[in-house]
Design a protein around this motif. Structure first.
Motif, PDB file in Angstrom:
ATOM      1  N   ALA A   1     -56.815  61.832  72.345  1.00 33.45           N
ATOM      2  CA  ALA A   1     -55.450  61.447  71.939  1.00 33.45           C
ATOM      3  C   ALA A   1     -54.472  61.627  73.099  1.00 33.45           C
ATOM      4  CB  ALA A   1     -55.015  62.289  70.748  1.00 33.45           C
ATOM      5  N   LEU A   2     -54.643  62.749  73.837  1.00 35.18           N
ATOM      6  CA  LEU A   2     -53.773  62.996  75.003  1.00 35.18           C
ATOM      7  C   LEU A   2     -53.945  61.911  76.061  1.00 35.18           C
ATOM      8  CD1 LEU A   2     -53.839  66.814  75.825  1.00 35.18           C
ATOM      9  CD2 LEU A   2     -51.837  65.373  75.509  1.00 35.18           C
TER      10      LEU A   2
ATOM     11  N   ARG B   1     -55.039  58.885  75.594  1.00 32.21           N
ATOM     12  CA  ARG B   1     -54.492  57.609  75.076  1.00 32.21           C
ATOM     13  C   ARG B   1     -52.963  57.593  75.223  1.00 32.21           C
ATOM     14  NH1 ARG B   1     -58.348  57.832  70.959  1.00 32.21           N
ATOM     15  NH2 ARG B   1     -56.862  58.892  69.589  1.00 32.21           N
ATOM     16  N   ALA B   2     -52.348  58.733  74.913  1.00 30.85           N
ATOM     17  CA  ALA B   2     -50.873  58.826  75.022  1.00 30.85           C
ATOM     18  C   ALA B   2     -50.433  58.625  76.472  1.00 30.85           C
ATOM     19  CB  ALA B   2     -50.400  60.175  74.516  1.00 30.85           C
TER      20      ALA B   2
ATOM     21  N   LEU C   1     -48.094  55.539  77.637  1.00 36.70           N
ATOM     22  CA  LEU C   1     -46.808  55.759  78.310  1.00 36.70           C
ATOM     23  C   LEU C   1     -46.779  55.078  79.678  1.00 36.70           C
ATOM     24  CD1 LEU C   1     -46.235  59.498  77.360  1.00 36.70           C
ATOM     25  CD2 LEU C   1     -44.732  57.614  76.743  1.00 36.70           C
TER      26      LEU C   1
ATOM     27  N   ILE D   1     -44.566  53.554  70.712  1.00 32.95           N
ATOM     28  CA  ILE D   1     -44.120  54.489  71.766  1.00 32.95           C
ATOM     29  C   ILE D   1     -42.670  54.887  71.529  1.00 32.95           C
ATOM     30  CG2 ILE D   1     -43.479  54.547  74.221  1.00 32.95           C
ATOM     31  CD1 ILE D   1     -46.167  53.217  74.770  1.00 32.95           C
TER      32      ILE D   1
ATOM     33  N   VAL E   1     -46.262  63.510  71.667  1.00 34.95           N
ATOM     34  CA  VAL E   1     -46.452  62.047  71.707  1.00 34.95           C
ATOM     35  C   VAL E   1     -47.876  61.695  71.283  1.00 34.95           C
ATOM     36  CG1 VAL E   1     -46.560  60.035  73.250  1.00 34.95           C
ATOM     37  CG2 VAL E   1     -44.650  61.607  73.420  1.00 34.95           C
ATOM     38  N   ALA E   2     -48.855  62.461  71.777  1.00 30.70           N
ATOM     39  CA  ALA E   2     -50.262  62.194  71.420  1.00 30.70           C
ATOM     40  C   ALA E   2     -50.460  62.333  69.911  1.00 30.70           C
ATOM     41  CB  ALA E   2     -51.166  63.168  72.166  1.00 30.70           C
TER      42      ALA E   2
ATOM     43  N   LEU F   1     -48.644  59.379  68.092  1.00 32.14           N
ATOM     44  CA  LEU F   1     -49.336  58.095  68.278  1.00 32.14           C
ATOM     45  C   LEU F   1     -50.621  58.054  67.450  1.00 32.14           C
ATOM     46  CD1 LEU F   1     -48.910  57.320  72.104  1.00 32.14           C
ATOM     47  CD2 LEU F   1     -47.798  56.184  70.194  1.00 32.14           C
ATOM     48  N   THR F   2     -51.317  59.193  67.386  1.00 31.67           N
ATOM     49  CA  THR F   2     -52.548  59.255  66.580  1.00 31.67           C
ATOM     50  C   THR F   2     -52.216  59.051  65.100  1.00 31.67           C
ATOM     51  OG1 THR F   2     -53.354  60.862  68.167  1.00 31.67           O
ATOM     52  CG2 THR F   2     -54.617  60.670  66.147  1.00 31.67           C
TER      53      THR F   2
END
Lengths: 175, 201
Positions: A36-37, A39-40, A44, B128, B178-179, B182-183
């Motif tokens: 997830a990190l 992907r973020a 970004l 985002i 953010v992670a 978004l998940t």
């Protein structure tokens, strides 16, 4: 390698060697948090730069002109307020003299003459009282007291002059 | 002296045309920062204009040893942070009341080669923006300066008046948030697309 190590790489956005990248890719397949990190981070990085609508500079110039106009109006209002305050203050100062404005020229002349006569009489009275007092006190004070007073005056003035000269010399040497 | 420095010098001497050139040159980065910070095009336009106005008014205080872009973006970031804080303090219920209809909707790009890909890209962008909305104002500024302007941690610290270690911890926290957001969004989207589907299938 432990999960935290990979997480730190991702959180610090570190530059990785090809070997480290390979290791990370293997870890990402098994760790949903790190995936997830990653992907973020990618999302970004891929986000585009958004441009303003057409005519932004023109709108800025209009805004700047409006701002200047506002500042001009504010400063004008400030000057007006200051002037008004000054006028009010002047009016308050001149208020006691306002009745004179209603008088005619001959009345004003009479008033000024009577004022001058009054002042002259007052000066004469004060001088007469002063002379009388001097005569009376002069008779009471003995001669040696006058001599002592004069001597004291002489010593004091001499001392003051000497100290002033010393101060001037000190200032010159210091400079 | 390069062209930009010449414009700055002329603008400092009161040349409005030189400042207009600076506005033209930096309108996109400043607008983008404001848009990423505030999330609404109208608010971003207003904030970007205000940032340029503040820069114009404080131009005499600009230190020419420092990059102009950093100084200008720092003004914009501070303005947006203040605006977000005020918005939260005064009308904190605004975000809760906002309907989906109020969100900035980008018109579909007719010239896009693949409309499906364009739609996915738009969805990601909205995602985002939504994730950024979930961040604290200063964290948001740090993330925007890092990802859209490639600012180093030292530059972010100088721009936002923070220590480098504070920037590091803010970036860590923001990246995790953010992670997570978004998940959560992607799982929600999956559920919307298959409302009756079971995870096993």
């Amino acid at each position: 390698m432990v999960h935290q190590h990979y997480e730190q790489w991702l959180l610090n956005d570190e530059r990785l060697t090809p070997e480290q990248e390979r290791d990370l890719r293997v870890h990402l397949r098994n760790c949903p948090n790190c995936a997830a990190l990653a992907r973020a981070n990618l999302a970004l990085r891929a986000a585009p730069v958004v441009a303003p609508p057409h005519g932004f500079t023109l709108r800025f110039q209009e805004r700047l002109a409006a701002q200047r106009e506002l500042q001009r109006k504010r400063s004008l209002a400030g000057i007006f307020l200051l002037g008004l305050t000054g006028m009010i203050a002047l009016g308050l100062v001149l208020l006691p003299f306002l009745p004179y404005l209603t008088l005619g020229p001959e009345q004003l002349f009479t008033m000024w003459v009577s004022n001058l006569v009054y002042i002259a009489i007052m000066i004469r009275m004060v001088s007469a009282i002063g002379l009388t007092l001097l005569n009376v006190t002069g008779a009471f004070i003995p001669d040696y007291a006058w001599i002592l007073a004069l001597a004291l005056f002489f010593v004091l003035s001499f001392g003051l002059k000497a100290s002033a000269r010393r101060v001037a010399q000190f200032a010159k040497s210091a400079a | 002296m390069n062209e930009e420095q010449a414009w700055i010098l002329q603008a400092q001497q009161g040349n409005d045309e030189a400042f207009t050139r600076l506005v033209e040159h930096y309108q996109t980065p400043v607008f983008n920062l404001c848009y990423r910070m505030l999330g609404e095009p109208e608010a971003a336009e207003d904030a970007a204009q205000e940032s340029f106005l503040r820069a114009y008014q404080n131009l005499s205080r600009y230190d020419r040893q420092r990059p102009f872009a950093t100084w200008l973006l720092s003004i914009a970031a501070h303005y947006c942070i203040d605006r977000l804080r005020r918005r939260r303090l005064v009308i904190f219920s605004l975000d809760a009341e906002r309907e989906d209809d109020d969100r900035p909707t980008e018109l579909p790009d007719m010239e896009a080669i693949n409309p499906e890909q364009e739609a996915i890209r738009r969805e990601q962008q909205e995602g985002i923006q939504e994730a950024l909305r979930g961040l604290d104002a200063t964290d948001r500024a740090a993330i925007v300066l890092r990802y859209w302007y490639d600012f180093s941690e030292v530059e972010i610290a100088a721009s936002l008046n923070l220590t480098v270690s504070a920037v590091k911890s803010r970036l860590h926290r923001a990246r995790k948030t953010v992670a997570r957001l978004l998940t959560a969004q992607s799982s929600e989207t999956r559920m919307e697309r298959m409302p009756y589907g079971s995870p096993a299938l």
